[in-house]
Motif scaffolding. Structure first.
Motif, PDB file in Angstrom:
ATOM      1  N   CYS A 120      15.261  -7.927  -2.753  1.00  0.00           N
ATOM      2  CA  CYS A 120      13.881  -8.046  -1.932  1.00  0.00           C
ATOM      3  C   CYS A 120      14.259  -9.879  -2.045  1.00  0.00           C
ATOM      4  O   CYS A 120      14.159  -9.717  -1.132  1.00  0.00           O
ATOM      5  CB  CYS A 120      12.817  -8.409  -3.723  1.00  0.00           C
ATOM      6  SG  CYS A 120      12.536  -7.225  -4.200  1.00  0.00           S
ATOM      7  N   SER A 121      15.262 -10.240  -2.329  1.00  0.00           N
ATOM      8  CA  SER A 121      15.950 -11.200  -2.150  1.00  0.00           C
ATOM      9  C   SER A 121      16.389 -10.959  -0.937  1.00  0.00           C
ATOM     10  O   SER A 121      15.842 -12.479  -0.095  1.00  0.00           O
ATOM     11  CB  SER A 121      16.387 -12.637  -3.012  1.00  0.00           C
ATOM     12  OG  SER A 121      15.553 -12.933  -4.545  1.00  0.00           O
ATOM     13  N   THR A 122      17.247 -10.762   0.031  1.00  0.00           N
ATOM     14  CA  THR A 122      17.632 -10.633   1.205  1.00  0.00           C
ATOM     15  C   THR A 122      17.179 -10.027   1.607  1.00  0.00           C
ATOM     16  O   THR A 122      17.709  -9.884   3.024  1.00  0.00           O
ATOM     17  CB  THR A 122      19.279  -9.719   0.221  1.00  0.00           C
ATOM     18  OG1 THR A 122      18.952  -8.473  -0.386  1.00  0.00           O
ATOM     19  CG2 THR A 122      20.081 -10.229  -0.449  1.00  0.00           C
ATOM     20  N   GLY A 123      16.212  -9.351   1.033  1.00  0.00           N
ATOM     21  CA  GLY A 123      15.208  -8.761   2.305  1.00  0.00           C
ATOM     22  C   GLY A 123      16.041  -7.146   2.545  1.00  0.00           C
ATOM     23  O   GLY A 123      15.711  -6.893   3.980  1.00  0.00           O
ATOM     24  N   GLU A 124      16.352  -6.812   2.064  1.00  0.00           N
ATOM     25  CA  GLU A 124      16.581  -5.098   2.354  1.00  0.00           C
ATOM     26  C   GLU A 124      15.760  -4.412   1.932  1.00  0.00           C
ATOM     27  O   GLU A 124      15.928  -3.185   2.447  1.00  0.00           O
ATOM     28  CB  GLU A 124      18.056  -4.751   1.675  1.00  0.00           C
ATOM     29  CG  GLU A 124      19.252  -5.935   1.696  1.00  0.00           C
ATOM     30  CD  GLU A 124      20.578  -5.240   0.857  1.00  0.00           C
ATOM     31  OE1 GLU A 124      20.298  -3.996   0.168  1.00  0.00           O
ATOM     32  OE2 GLU A 124      21.248  -6.733   0.237  1.00  0.00           O
ATOM     33  N   LEU A 125      14.600  -4.725   0.758  1.00  0.00           N
ATOM     34  CA  LEU A 125      13.691  -3.534   0.860  1.00  0.00           C
ATOM     35  C   LEU A 125      12.403  -4.147   1.861  1.00  0.00           C
ATOM     36  O   LEU A 125      11.835  -5.621   1.783  1.00  0.00           O
ATOM     37  CB  LEU A 125      13.170  -3.380  -1.165  1.00  0.00           C
ATOM     38  CG  LEU A 125      14.446  -2.895  -0.927  1.00  0.00           C
ATOM     39  CD1 LEU A 125      13.750  -3.436  -3.087  1.00  0.00           C
ATOM     40  CD2 LEU A 125      14.461  -1.475  -1.170  1.00  0.00           C
ATOM     41  N   LEU A 126      11.272  -3.503   2.253  1.00  0.00           N
ATOM     42  CA  LEU A 126      10.273  -3.475   2.992  1.00  0.00           C
ATOM     43  C   LEU A 126       9.089  -3.578   2.142  1.00  0.00           C
ATOM     44  O   LEU A 126       8.047  -4.368   2.654  1.00  0.00           O
ATOM     45  CB  LEU A 126       9.596  -2.442   4.220  1.00  0.00           C
ATOM     46  CG  LEU A 126      10.818  -2.627   5.193  1.00  0.00           C
ATOM     47  CD1 LEU A 126      10.764  -1.164   6.031  1.00  0.00           C
ATOM     48  CD2 LEU A 126      10.963  -3.959   6.108  1.00  0.00           C
ATOM     49  N   GLU A 127       9.210  -3.433   0.895  1.00  0.00           N
ATOM     50  CA  GLU A 127       8.062  -2.964  -0.273  1.00  0.00           C
ATOM     51  C   GLU A 127       7.906  -4.340  -0.839  1.00  0.00           C
ATOM     52  O   GLU A 127       7.299  -4.765  -1.481  1.00  0.00           O
ATOM     53  CB  GLU A 127       8.229  -2.223  -1.185  1.00  0.00           C
ATOM     54  CG  GLU A 127       8.676  -0.555  -0.590  1.00  0.00           C
ATOM     55  CD  GLU A 127       9.684   0.091  -0.043  1.00  0.00           C
ATOM     56  OE1 GLU A 127       9.402   0.802   0.024  1.00  0.00           O
ATOM     57  OE2 GLU A 127      10.676  -0.904   0.001  1.00  0.00           O
ATOM     58  N   CYS A 128       8.775  -4.935  -0.854  1.00  0.00           N
ATOM     59  CA  CYS A 128       9.095  -6.743  -1.084  1.00  0.00           C
ATOM     60  C   CYS A 128       9.118  -7.303  -0.788  1.00  0.00           C
ATOM     61  O   CYS A 128      10.186  -7.224   0.291  1.00  0.00           O
ATOM     62  CB  CYS A 128       9.478  -6.914  -2.656  1.00  0.00           C
ATOM     63  SG  CYS A 128      10.911  -6.533  -2.742  1.00  0.00           S
ATOM     64  N   SER A 129       9.155  -8.682  -1.218  1.00  0.00           N
ATOM     65  CA  SER A 129      10.758  -9.890  -0.938  1.00  0.00           C
ATOM     66  C   SER A 129      10.769 -11.097  -1.447  1.00  0.00           C
ATOM     67  O   SER A 129      10.295 -10.771  -2.871  1.00  0.00           O
ATOM     68  CB  SER A 129       9.315 -10.769   0.540  1.00  0.00           C
ATOM     69  OG  SER A 129       7.966 -11.573  -0.193  1.00  0.00           O
ATOM     70  N   CYS A 130      11.113 -12.066  -1.111  1.00  0.00           N
ATOM     71  CA  CYS A 130      11.651 -13.452  -2.292  1.00  0.00           C
ATOM     72  C   CYS A 130      10.276 -13.927  -2.847  1.00  0.00           C
ATOM     73  O   CYS A 130       8.866 -13.599  -1.547  1.00  0.00           O
ATOM     74  CB  CYS A 130      12.753 -14.337  -1.324  1.00  0.00           C
ATOM     75  SG  CYS A 130      11.831 -15.204  -0.190  1.00  0.00           S
ATOM     76  N   ASP A 131      10.181 -14.465  -3.752  1.00  0.00           N
ATOM     77  CA  ASP A 131       9.560 -15.318  -4.343  1.00  0.00           C
ATOM     78  C   ASP A 131       9.445 -16.182  -3.774  1.00  0.00           C
ATOM     79  O   ASP A 131       9.792 -17.256  -4.117  1.00  0.00           O
ATOM     80  CB  ASP A 131       9.807 -15.330  -6.000  1.00  0.00           C
ATOM     81  CG  ASP A 131       8.284 -16.289  -6.497  1.00  0.00           C
ATOM     82  OD1 ASP A 131       7.094 -15.796  -5.698  1.00  0.00           O
ATOM     83  OD2 ASP A 131       7.747 -15.610  -8.090  1.00  0.00           O
ATOM     84  N   LYS A 132       8.008 -16.309  -2.716  1.00  0.00           N
ATOM     85  CA  LYS A 132       7.713 -18.426  -2.478  1.00  0.00           C
ATOM     86  C   LYS A 132       7.544 -19.299  -2.834  1.00  0.00           C
ATOM     87  O   LYS A 132       6.979 -20.192  -2.823  1.00  0.00           O
ATOM     88  CB  LYS A 132       7.242 -18.417  -0.894  1.00  0.00           C
ATOM     89  CG  LYS A 132       8.288 -17.324  -0.413  1.00  0.00           C
ATOM     90  CD  LYS A 132       8.155 -16.811   1.497  1.00  0.00           C
ATOM     91  CE  LYS A 132      10.052 -16.137   1.896  1.00  0.00           C
ATOM     92  NZ  LYS A 132       8.775 -15.598   4.011  1.00  0.00           N
ATOM     93  N   ALA A 133       6.481 -18.324  -3.705  1.00  0.00           N
ATOM     94  CA  ALA A 133       5.038 -19.511  -4.426  1.00  0.00           C
ATOM     95  C   ALA A 133       5.044 -19.653  -6.175  1.00  0.00           C
ATOM     96  O   ALA A 133       4.610 -18.633  -6.604  1.00  0.00           O
ATOM     97  CB  ALA A 133       3.716 -18.644  -3.916  1.00  0.00           C
TER      98      ALA A 133
END
Length: 354
Positions: A120-133
């Motif tokens: 998720c953090s490295t952008g390899e999954l479209l289903e999630c992203s890093c935690d920005k909030a």
């Protein structure tokens, strides 16, 4: 040794409710995440969605299982049971409910949580992203302390950056690893689900705070902070400590939970590992238990610990051989800026269990 068939077979065991047929395909399996879902066709709910619609997530789940297996081998490299991936041995080990089984389940589930969260953090999954909030209770001017930066009471700071989305990794691991077993309430499944969660919590409950300074000339007048997972080696070390202090449990009267075997045993927390069957001594080969024995294993003749020849060889004795290996020696610093070394032969003693 090609570990791919072994790892996929381990995946099948962890997700299949029919444990009697988990090794059916044997060495013909390849490292294809979709194999896991093909072997468990009766899928419902979130697990069915993952298998049918999220192949990239399956790929990360498989990476996580491989990560967990490698960490298991590191943690037990000097013990009588060394987390071998030999198929017949691993199959027998995982069919029991021993400390070793509990550790394998916990570290594998932790590996899945870690791999999915990292993706998720490295952008390899479209289903999630890093935690920005990240929301934190308490005074927003007072973030938690971090060993690398000390107290951050001075100056302003704010949550930001790209934190690890541990909640997505936790929920995805729970959906994939636990879902096939939730309807079963026998003792083995209760223990398995408990140890699975202990593996996930060994990451989620030990997230770290990292910060980056901003300001003129590195003055650090403002800090941006985010949450980050601990190194997976730390996770392995923590679960190994839980293994050493694992609690033996028995079914409770309601049949839906477990209790410590004896009154002197402290009730286990969610972070602790549990087991219901005693481990074999792993000293001699035993097809029934999956023990390969310790004959032929390297040991440390000078150590009184578990890797020492006395304990590892189970009192059978050991043989010591002397070899020579090339090492760098007589190293000198040459101005500027080079180090030159000679090659020397160094004697080395190797001890092997009888």
């Amino acid at each position: 040794m090609d570990m791919r068939p072994v790892l996929v077979a381990l995946c099948l065991l962890l997700v299949s409710p029919i444990t009697g047929h988990w090794w059916a395909s044997g060495s013909q399996l390849v490292m294809d995440p979709m194999v896991i879902c093909k072997k468990t066709r009766r899928l419902k709910g979130r697990l069915a969605e993952i298998c049918k619609k999220e192949p990239t997530v399956l790929k990360e789940i498989t990476k996580g299982m491989s990560l967990g297996t490698k960490e298991c081998q590191h943690q037990f490299r000097n013990r009588r049971w060394n987390c071998t991936t030999t198929r017949r041995s691993l199959r027998k080990i995982l069919m029991k409910d021993t400390r070793e089984t509990g550790f394998v389940n916990a570290i594998t589930t932790a590996g899945v949580t870690f791999a999915v969260t990292r993706a998720c953090s490295t952008g390899e999954l479209l289903e999630c992203s890093c935690d920005k909030a990240v929301k934190r209770k308490g005074n927003p001017r007072m973030p938690p302390e971090h060993p690398a930066i000390g107290s951050m009471a001075d100056g302003d700071w704010e949550w930001g950056g790209c934190g690890d989305n541990i909640q997505f990794g936790y929920s995805m691991s729970k959906a994939f690893m636990d879902a096939p077993h939730r309807k079963r309430r026998d003792m083995k499944m209760l223990v398995k689900l408990h140890n699975n969660d202990a593996g996930r919590l060994a990451i989620r409950n030990f997230m770290r705070t990292e910060c980056k300074c901003h300001g003129l000339s590195g003055s650090c007048t403002l800090r941006t902070c985010w949450r980050k997972m601990p190194p997976f080696r730390d996770v392995g070390n923590r679960l190994k400590e839980r293994f050493d202090g694992a609690a033996k449990v028995i079914p409770s009267n309601d049949g839906r939970s477990f209790i410590p075997e004896g009154p002197t045993i402290k009730p286990p927390s969610r972070l602790d590992l549990v087991y219901s069957e005693d481990s074999p001594d792993f000293c001699k080969p035993n097809r029934k238990t999956g023990s390969l024995g310790t004959q032929g294993r390297h040991c440390n003749a000078t150590s009184p610990g578990v890797e020492g020849c006395e304990l590892l060889c189970c009192g059978r004795g050991f043989d010591t051989y002397h070899t020579k290996e090339k090492v760098n020696c007589q190293c000198r610093f040459k101005w500027c800026c080079e180090v030159t070394c000679s090659t020397c032969l160094e004697k080395k003693a190797i001890s092997i269990c009888r």
